[in-house]
Every structure is written in structure tokens, then in C-alpha cells.
Design a protein around this motif. Structure first.
Motif, short mmCIF file in Angstrom:
data_model
loop_
_atom_site.label_atom_id
_atom_site.label_comp_id
_atom_site.label_asym_id
_atom_site.label_seq_id
_atom_site.Cartn_x
_atom_site.Cartn_y
_atom_site.Cartn_z
N ASP A 199 -19.39 -2.57 1.82
CA ASP A 199 -18.42 -1.51 1.99
C ASP A 199 -17.06 -2.10 2.38
O ASP A 199 -16.58 -1.91 3.51
CB ASP A 199 -18.92 -0.52 3.04
CG ASP A 199 -18.02 0.70 3.16
OD1 ASP A 199 -17.29 1.00 2.20
OD2 ASP A 199 -18.07 1.36 4.22
N LEU A 200 -16.46 -2.82 1.45
CA LEU A 200 -15.16 -3.43 1.67
C LEU A 200 -14.08 -2.55 1.05
O LEU A 200 -14.23 -2.09 -0.08
CB LEU A 200 -15.09 -4.82 1.05
CG LEU A 200 -16.22 -5.81 1.40
CD1 LEU A 200 -15.99 -7.14 0.72
CD2 LEU A 200 -16.33 -5.98 2.90
N HIS A 201 -13.02 -2.35 1.79
CA HIS A 201 -11.91 -1.51 1.31
C HIS A 201 -10.72 -2.41 1.03
O HIS A 201 -10.06 -2.88 1.95
CB HIS A 201 -11.58 -0.44 2.36
CG HIS A 201 -12.72 0.47 2.65
ND1 HIS A 201 -12.87 1.69 2.03
CD2 HIS A 201 -13.78 0.34 3.48
CE1 HIS A 201 -13.97 2.28 2.48
NE2 HIS A 201 -14.55 1.47 3.36
N LEU A 202 -10.45 -2.64 -0.24
CA LEU A 202 -9.36 -3.50 -0.65
C LEU A 202 -8.07 -2.70 -0.77
O LEU A 202 -8.09 -1.49 -1.03
CB LEU A 202 -9.66 -4.19 -1.98
CG LEU A 202 -10.54 -5.44 -1.95
CD1 LEU A 202 -11.96 -5.12 -1.50
CD2 LEU A 202 -10.58 -6.10 -3.32
N GLU A 203 -6.97 -3.39 -0.61
CA GLU A 203 -5.65 -2.80 -0.80
C GLU A 203 -4.77 -3.83 -1.49
O GLU A 203 -4.71 -4.99 -1.07
CB GLU A 203 -5.06 -2.39 0.55
CG GLU A 203 -3.83 -1.52 0.46
CD GLU A 203 -3.42 -0.96 1.82
OE1 GLU A 203 -3.32 0.28 1.95
OE2 GLU A 203 -3.20 -1.76 2.74
#
Length: 404
Positions: A289-293
Motif C-alpha cells: 500500500d504505497l502512495h506515490l506522488e
């Protein structure tokens, strides 16, 4: 409860004791060595080991993490536990604090020597979008795509640390409607937001690494920007895969986040249908559950969700070694472009501008189809940590410079 460090401000920003990522740093005029990020500081492990505070087997007075990575999981676990103790028990503060250095006073270098580099193609959203943009005939996904993690071999010698200038590559490209190719700088330079993992413990030739052995071989995760020259790539990839369109530069983040730090981020991956062959099956969920930006010139261009990736890291490692190819310390495996179902979740300009047909408009009103000289691309990511905390993977950045 979340473990609290005596290091002031370390619970803010994602570099708390739940994280403790490793990197290589150097002060001006000094040799590079191993450090760990805590808050906005770097803990000098070479000096810490010289002071007898952590086990010293000459892992840390080095310009590379490779010696520590090859030591294996017991050494990784023991050092992580010891660092947690040193940074949370107030009784150690007087001896440890002198070895903390503001990160603003050091240079962060490439964290490990890259042995081999392979890049996967594991986002179903990206794969389908790319096929539609390229107007490929037939079904968007080839018959093999849902049966194995597809990948290509990259070039380890052009894996650069974050901040390295990206020189616009030149090569052959043939535009639509042109009978013959021309030579010149790429006109369709792109980024690809990815997550990679690095092998620490080698494996034996002729024997694959099963999915259940992932933790025994993989040291940690980094952010990856797989820079791509789409026009060079399209012309050369007939019939073989990427070559010059990819091999000119790949950027990685300076901090390697240990596998143990991302245990709280594990989630169920997308349902895999058809069921994978036995060597690709996992006994536990390994979606992350990685949230990239992604930022272009400081403005958010996309927020790709890594949890949507169809193939997981243990499956990628199992497939990469199933033919008997041995792992080496420093082998880097990247996920492929991370994309989601929404437009603002697409992890590259190819998708964000739909092949250049729908320019991406940034918050300041500027528009992009592909990257221009002077553009700075930054990829960063966060993940859930223990007991509701957040950890960061830091960021990887690069600025495009004109072709030479």
C-alpha cells in the motif's frame, strides 16, 4: 503504541524509528560511509561502530551497502533491533547523539553497487493504456501477460543516484507518416514512476528463489524513475524490446527502506485470474500500500497507487530466477510504471498526455505532452507504518538537460 525516539522531531516526516532506511552519505572532504535516516538527521553507522555501539564487521565504513546487504537477514534484523534500542532508550542518548548529522550538511550518494538491472511491466492499467495508445491490434494484453511477470533487462551502468542531471538522449526515431528514420535528440522524453527492490543475499545457479524466500534474499526497496525516450523506443522495439530508448538513464532514491519497515504496508494484491502457476503462488499477501506522488517542476502531476500492481515483488523475484539465473548482491528489480484507473493516477507522460494527444495541464497553467529541457521530475512515496504511523521512501529527482 508507536515506538517513540528521543531524537527530536523524528516522528514527523516519515523518517521515524519505524522506518530506519539505509543510505550512503559523505561530508565535504570526507570518504563516503553508511548512514541511517532518522528525522532530518543521518546517523553515522561507521562512527557508531567505531565507538562500539553496534556490531562492527567492516560493513559501515564503506561507500556502498553491498557488504552489509550480503551479510543476510539475521545481520539485518540484529542491526535494526539494536538501532531501535539506541534511538529509543534515553540512556543511550549521550553516546549516540554526537554521531547524528543534519542531512542538509551531507551529500547523499548512490546507496549500492548495482550488479544487474531488470525492469518489469506489472501494472495492468499501464499495460492496457500503452497498448491502446500505440493502437496495437487485438486484445490489449498479450496471452502471456497474466501468466507471468513480463520484464526486460536494463543497463546497470546507467543507474544513477537521485539528483544526477538527465541528458536528453539522441538516436534514431521515425515519426508517423515518415518513410525513413532520422537521427537527433528524443522529442518524446518521458519519466516512469516505479518502485524497485534490491537483492542482498545471492542464490545458487540452477535453482530458483521461491516466493516464500523473498525476505531471505531481498534487502529493501527504493524509488525508481525509468527515464524513457518514447520515439527511440517505438522505432527500435520491432521486434525486440527496449534498448537505447531506456538504457541512457535510470534514477534511484538515496534511501533503501528495509523489507521489515514495509511489513505494515502489505495488502492483498488484485485478484489474479487465471491462477498463477505453482512457482508464482504466494502463501501471504504481498501487495504494498504505497502512495506515490509525481511532481513536475514542483507541481503534482500524478498520484499512482502501488497497491494496484498486478504482479507482486516475490512473484517478480521468483520468475526472474526460475530458469536458474543466480541472484547477485546488488541486483535491482523495478516494478514497471505504476498506474491506476484514473487519469491523475497514471505514472508516465505517455499515459498522462495519451501519447501526446491530450496535453497535461499543470497547476500553473503550463502544458506538457512530454518533458522539456529544464523540467525537474520528482517521485516520492509514503506507506502506512506500525500503529498508525506513516513512513516515507524519500524521493528520487532528476532535471532534464539538453542533448550534447
Amino acid at each position: 503504541m508507536t515506538t517513540v525516539s528521543w531524537v527530536e522531531g523524528s516522528q514527523d516526516g516519515g523518517f521515524g524509528v519505524e522506518n530506519l532506511p539505509y543510505g550512503i552519505f559523505a561530508r565535504p572532504g570526507e570518504l563516503p560511509r553508511v548512514g541511517v535516516a532518522i528525522g532530518d538527521l543521518v546517523l553515522d553507522l561507521a562512527e557508531l561502530s567505531a565507538a562500539g555501539l553496534v556490531e562492527d564487521r567492516r560493513y559501515f565504513a564503506s561507500g556502498s551497502l553491498n557488504a552489509f546487504m550480503v551479510a543476510g537477514r539475521p545481520a539485518w534484523q540484529a542491526n535494526r533491533e539494536r538501532l531501535t534500542e539506541l534511538l529509543t532508550d534515553e540512556s543511550h542518548r549521550a553516546r549516540v547523539e554526537p554521531h547524528l548529522i543534519p542531512v542538509a550538511e551531507v551529500g547523499l550518494l548512490r546507496p549500492f553497487e548495482v550488479a544487474d538491472y531488470a525492469d518489469f511491466f506489472s501494472s495492468e492499467y499501464h499495460a492496457v493504456n500503452a497498448a491502446r495508445i500505440f493502437k496495437l491490434r487485438g486484445e490489449p494484453l498479450k496471452p502471456n501477460w497474466k501468466r507471468m511477470p513480463v520484464a526486460y533487462h536494463g543497463r546497470s551502468g546507467t543507474v544513477y543516484p537521485s539528483g544526477t542531471p538527465i541528458i536528453r538522449p539522441s538516436g534514431q526515431r521515425r515519426a508517423a507518416g515518415e518513410a525513413e528514420p532520422s537521427y537527433g535528440p528524443s522529442l518524446r522524453l518521458d519519466f516512469e514512476a516505479e518502485v524497485g527492490f534490491v537483492a542482498g543475499v545471492p542464490s545458487k545457479a540452477g535453482r530458483g528463489v521461491p516466493t516464500g524466500a523473498f525476505r531471505d534474499h531481498v534487502f529493501g526497496f527504493v524509488l525508481v524513475n525509468d527515464w524513457s525516450a518514447r520515439d527511440l523506443q517505438m522505432w527500435e522495439s520491432q521486434p525486440l524490446g527496449p534498448f537505447l530508448g531506456k538504457s541512457f538513464a535510470t534514477s534511484i532514491s538515496p534511501w533503501v527502506v528495509p523489507v521489515a519497515a514495509l511489513e505494515p504496508a502489505r495488502v492483498a494484491p488484485p485478484v489474479q485470474d487465471p491462477a498463477p502457476l505453482p512457482y508464482l503462488r504466494c502463501d501471504e499477501p504481498w501487495g504494498l500500500d504505497l502512495h506515490l506522488e509525481v511532481l513536475i517542476n514542483g507541481q503534482v502531476a500524478a498520484r499512482p497507487p502501488f497497491a494496484s500492481m498486478y504482479w507482486t515483488p516475490p512473484q517478480q523475484l521468483a520468475h526472474a530466477t526460475v530458469n536458474g539465473a543466480p541472484l547477485r548482491t546488488g541486483d535491482l528489480f523495478a516494478s514497471g510504471t505504476v498506474s491506476g484507473p484514473e487519469r491523475d493516477q497514471r505514472g508516465c507522460m505517455l499515459e498522462l498526455s495519451w501519447g501526446g494527444e491530450e496535453p497535461l495541464e499543470l497547476d500553473d497553467g503550463t502544458k506538457r505532452t512530454y518533458l522539456e529541457d529544464g523540467d525537474t521530475v520528482t517521485i516520492r512515496a509514503q506507506a502506512p507504518g506500525a500503529s498508525g504511523s506513516r513512513i516515507t521512501m524519500g524521493e528520487v529527482t532528476g532535471t532534464v538537460h539538453p542533448a550534447l
